[in-house]
Design a protein around this motif. Structure first.
Motif, PDB file in Angstrom:
ATOM      1  N   ASN A  65       0.855  -1.181   0.000  1.00 30.36           N
ATOM      2  CA  ASN A  65       0.000   0.000   0.000  1.00 30.36           C
ATOM      3  C   ASN A  65       0.893   1.234   0.000  1.00 30.36           C
ATOM      4  OD1 ASN A  65      -2.067   1.869   0.288  1.00 30.36           O
ATOM      5  ND2 ASN A  65      -2.325   1.509   2.473  1.00 30.36           N
ATOM      6  N   ARG A  69      -2.912   6.322   9.408  1.00 33.53           N
ATOM      7  CA  ARG A  69      -4.078   5.545   9.845  1.00 33.53           C
ATOM      8  C   ARG A  69      -4.677   4.721   8.687  1.00 33.53           C
ATOM      9  NH1 ARG A  69      -4.876  10.394  12.953  1.00 33.53           N
ATOM     10  NH2 ARG A  69      -6.265  11.321  11.390  1.00 33.53           N
ATOM     11  N   GLN A  70      -4.037   4.810   7.498  1.00 33.02           N
ATOM     12  CA  GLN A  70      -4.494   4.081   6.325  1.00 33.02           C
ATOM     13  C   GLN A  70      -3.695   2.795   6.084  1.00 33.02           C
ATOM     14  OE1 GLN A  70      -6.928   5.096   3.701  1.00 33.02           O
ATOM     15  NE2 GLN A  70      -7.723   6.290   5.423  1.00 33.02           N
ATOM     16  N   SER A  71      -2.963   2.359   7.079  1.00 31.58           N
ATOM     17  CA  SER A  71      -2.161   1.133   7.010  1.00 31.58           C
ATOM     18  C   SER A  71      -1.222   1.102   5.799  1.00 31.58           C
ATOM     19  CB  SER A  71      -3.089  -0.095   6.962  1.00 31.58           C
ATOM     20  OG  SER A  71      -2.335  -1.292   6.966  1.00 31.58           O
ATOM     21  N   ASP A 130       2.323   0.788   3.626  1.00 27.03           N
ATOM     22  CA  ASP A 130       3.613   0.091   3.665  1.00 27.03           C
ATOM     23  C   ASP A 130       4.742   1.038   3.250  1.00 27.03           C
ATOM     24  OD1 ASP A 130       2.695  -2.708   4.218  1.00 27.03           O
ATOM     25  OD2 ASP A 130       1.613  -2.372   2.341  1.00 27.03           O
ATOM     26  N   GLN A 162       7.322   1.367   8.456  1.00 25.44           N
ATOM     27  CA  GLN A 162       7.086   1.847   7.090  1.00 25.44           C
ATOM     28  C   GLN A 162       8.396   2.251   6.411  1.00 25.44           C
ATOM     29  OE1 GLN A 162       4.872   3.366   9.556  1.00 25.44           O
ATOM     30  NE2 GLN A 162       3.342   1.824   9.071  1.00 25.44           N
TER      31      GLN A 162
END
Length: 478
Positions: free
Chosen positions: A255, A292-294, A296, A320
């Motif tokens: 992501n 907060r959007q998870s 990577d 991250q």
């Protein structure tokens, strides 16, 4: 056939274009639904000089007052911008031809600058501004009105800066233009940045990095988390490098989210968030929301303040991969800059994976390249020492003598120069001890880091660039 096309055909005939060429241009204009003048240029029926000459002739011609005049009111602006057939408006043709001329010259920026009695038009080609043509001052109001309307800006506002965008199609290619209008004493200055996706090199190998820089970048990208920072002045290619790094990481199982000001290129597979400071959507606020959007992989267009730096560092520590830019002169300077922002040294040493400083230098034109020789004294003055000599077995010093393809400049295109500092345990310990940037640089050089000057000299020795470019874009190592 419109009066415009009849005038253009007469002009083309005078310039030696054949009847067959005219037929081809007319067919292309109908097929692509573009003007005959654009079709002619797409078919290379007009040379670049002829385009400029045609533009100057059209501007000098008598123009109806409802389109162009010293005193242009709002109704006149509406006539220019909302005419049923825009191709009949002379100012539309002027703007289109400026854009096409700049496109043919590979210009990255178009500068339209008003003065007391004239308007100067300049193009930035390979990082250098080149004066293209001069227009009469009386055309400024209509020119600004046309550019504002296609950029979706307020044509009645002349007191404050405005920013907008528009797209222009050249044959089967579409170029996005970012427009900035700045009020000056003599009127509004316009700068248009051309964002051509076709020219976006999203592959590290195509940017021109040396083998050492490529090895360091790939090693940093293989790590599961950490921060990669690219430094350099405006226009040094930092954004292109970040997009290239994102391209390397852009896989279906990751992501990827970016926060940018503004978004320069829209890339498939990546979530891109624009900064809007006027409504509170700053880098720091956007970054908080992004985490907060998870994600990577997170790209922060620029670390501008302590809050953004702190959030980015902590994101890199919590799993991250974080990519960002800073404005510093060299790679070790980024660490000192982060300290100055208030980030603790132990957080920097724990989160940072790689720092790269970058510049862009002009490449010698391949069509007029010729060999050139230098004396040992001249090479030593440039900094061509044993370190550089050991990396190049057979130097190929060259220069461009100038030809039609490079505009007689001897240069065509640009390549990247970089120093990449990949952190190891010793360097992390030095950062925690608050060692100076010079101490960090000395250690990195001893362990194989190529400085900006050394990397530039390698490209000089390989015949990619010239000695003048080495001196222009890099400073001597201390």
């Amino acid at each position: 056939m419109s009066n415009e096309n009849e005038a253009l055909i007469e002009f083309l005939k005078k310039e030696g274009v054949t009847e067959e060429g005219l037929r081809d241009a007319e067919l292309l204009s109908k097929k692509k639904r573009i003007s005959l003048s654009e079709a002619a240029i797409n078919l290379d029926l007009l040379s670049e000089d002829r385009i400029r000459n045609y533009l100057k002739k059209e501007v000098a011609a008598d123009t109806p007052e409802e389109y162009i005049g010293e005193e242009m009111d709002e109704s006149a602006a509406s006539d220019v911008l909302f005419a049923e057939d825009e191709s009949d408006a002379p100012i539309v043709k002027i703007v289109d031809l400026i854009l096409m001329d700049a496109y043919n010259k590979r210009a990255s920026d178009i500068h339209i600058e008003p003065y007391e009695n004239r308007i100067r038009v300049r193009y930035r080609v390979d990082g250098h501004l080149i004066e293209s043509l001069t227009l009469p001052k009386k055309h400024l109001d209509a020119l600004l009105a046309r550019l504002k309307i296609i950029s979706n800006l307020d044509i009645t506002e002349n007191r404050i800066p405005q920013d907008g965008r528009f797209k222009m199609r050249f044959g089967d290619k579409e170029v996005d233009y970012r427009v900035s209008i700045l009020p000056l004493y003599w009127g509004g200055k316009v700068v248009m940045r051309a964002l051509d996706k076709a020219n976006l090199r999203v592959n590290l190998a195509e940017i021109g990095f040396s083998d050492t820089a490529m090895t360091n970048f790939k090693a940093a990208l293989k790590r599961p988390y950490g921060m990669i920072i690219v430094t350099g002045p405006t226009g040094s290619g930092k954004s292109t490098t970040l997009y290239s790094l994102l391209s390397e990481l852009n896989t279906p199982e990751r992501n990827l989210i970016t926060v940018e000001d503004p978004i320069e290129y829209q890339v498939g597979g990546i979530t891109q968030v624009p900064v809007r400071a006027e409504i509170g959507m700053t880098f720091s606020n956007a970054l908080r929301a992004i985490l907060r959007q998870s994600p990577d992989v997170v790209m922060v267009g620029e670390i501008r303040d302590a809050e953004t730096a702190d959030i980015a560092v902590k994101a890199a520590l919590t799993g991250q991969i974080v990519l960002s830019t800073l404005h510093t002169n060299d790679a070790p300077g980024a660490i000192v800059r982060m300290r100055d922002m208030g980030v603790e040294s132990f957080l920097i040493s724990s989160s940072l994976t790689l720092v790269a400083a970058q510049r862009l230098c002009r490449k010698i034109c391949e069509h007029c390249k010729e060999p050139v020789s230098f004396s040992p004294h001249e090479l030593l003055t440039l900094g061509f020492d044993s370190t550089v000599a050991s990396l190049i077995k057979q130097p190929n010093f060259s220069r461009g003598k100038g030809c039609a393809r490079c505009g007689r400049s001897g240069y065509k295109g640009r390549t990247s120069i970089a120093e990449t500092m990949l952190l190891d345990d010793t360097m992390r310990a030095m950062i925690e001890k608050n060692c100076t940037a010079q101490e960090l640089k000395n250690y990195a050089i001893q362990n194989g880091m190529l400085t900006l000057r050394t990397d530039a000299l390698l490209k000089f020795a390989q015949g990619i660039t010239t000695a003048e470019e080495v001196l222009r874009v890099t400073s001597a190592d201390n």
